[in-house]
Design an enzyme around this catalytic site. Sequence first.
Site, mmCIF file in Angstrom:
data_model
loop_
_atom_site.group_PDB
_atom_site.id
_atom_site.type_symbol
_atom_site.label_atom_id
_atom_site.label_comp_id
_atom_site.label_asym_id
_atom_site.label_seq_id
_atom_site.Cartn_x
_atom_site.Cartn_y
_atom_site.Cartn_z
ATOM 1 N N CYS A 272 -29.865 -31.230 21.655
ATOM 2 C CA CYS A 272 -30.744 -30.966 20.630
ATOM 3 C C CYS A 272 -32.002 -31.872 20.779
ATOM 4 O O CYS A 272 -33.126 -31.274 20.176
ATOM 5 C CB CYS A 272 -29.954 -31.243 19.363
ATOM 6 S SG CYS A 272 -28.265 -30.421 19.267
ATOM 7 N N THR A 273 -32.084 -32.950 21.470
ATOM 8 C CA THR A 273 -33.345 -33.812 21.592
ATOM 9 C C THR A 273 -34.149 -33.451 22.746
ATOM 10 O O THR A 273 -35.441 -33.238 22.535
ATOM 11 C CB THR A 273 -32.805 -35.220 21.717
ATOM 12 O OG1 THR A 273 -31.953 -35.457 20.537
ATOM 13 C CG2 THR A 273 -34.076 -36.110 21.488
#
Length: 196
Positions: free
Chosen positions: A118-119
């Site tokens: 997600c990052t």
Amino acid sequence: MSFERFTGENATLLLIDHQVGTMGWVKSIPFEEMKRNALMLAKTAKILNMPVVLTSSMEEYAQGPLMEELETILPNEFDSRIKRLGIVNAMDDENFAKATKAPGRKKIIIAGVTNDVCTVYPALSLVSEGYQVQVVADAGGSPSKMADDMALRRMEQAGVVLTSTNQLIAEVTGSWSTPEGMQIVQEVVMPALQGA
């Protein structure tokens, strides 16, 4: 590469998928430490009036809702959070990309769960679009140490600056002697150091 300090006036904070289910999958950092660090960032941003964009993915599934503490700290941002329908790279979500760019700031701070999914992708996307990006590595994590290391190395090689929660808070605060600085010490830094 020249360094210009990130501040409350020139940066935007993105908190990506700090959801109770997703955070439970992280094994590269203790849950409570990751949670505390993410909440420290949220509190600091609020005190400095920094724009914050919250996003979540598929809250009604295993990922679960965002941490309820975020609603307490940032009620407006929580209400207007971007709910993605499983889009991995948040920057591929039209609403998230729009919200990220709306403040018109070229410095972006990202903390996300998980770092390896997600990052990494929004960080890479933003760098490729000419943004200066700092990723707060210890306000997120990954399902394994290896996965976290690979994600951090990939981001760093692409030009993302890796930082830690305390380092980032010190940078954006600039001086502990300002009214905001003193508030950050009392409400964010000291409680964390005292284990509150």
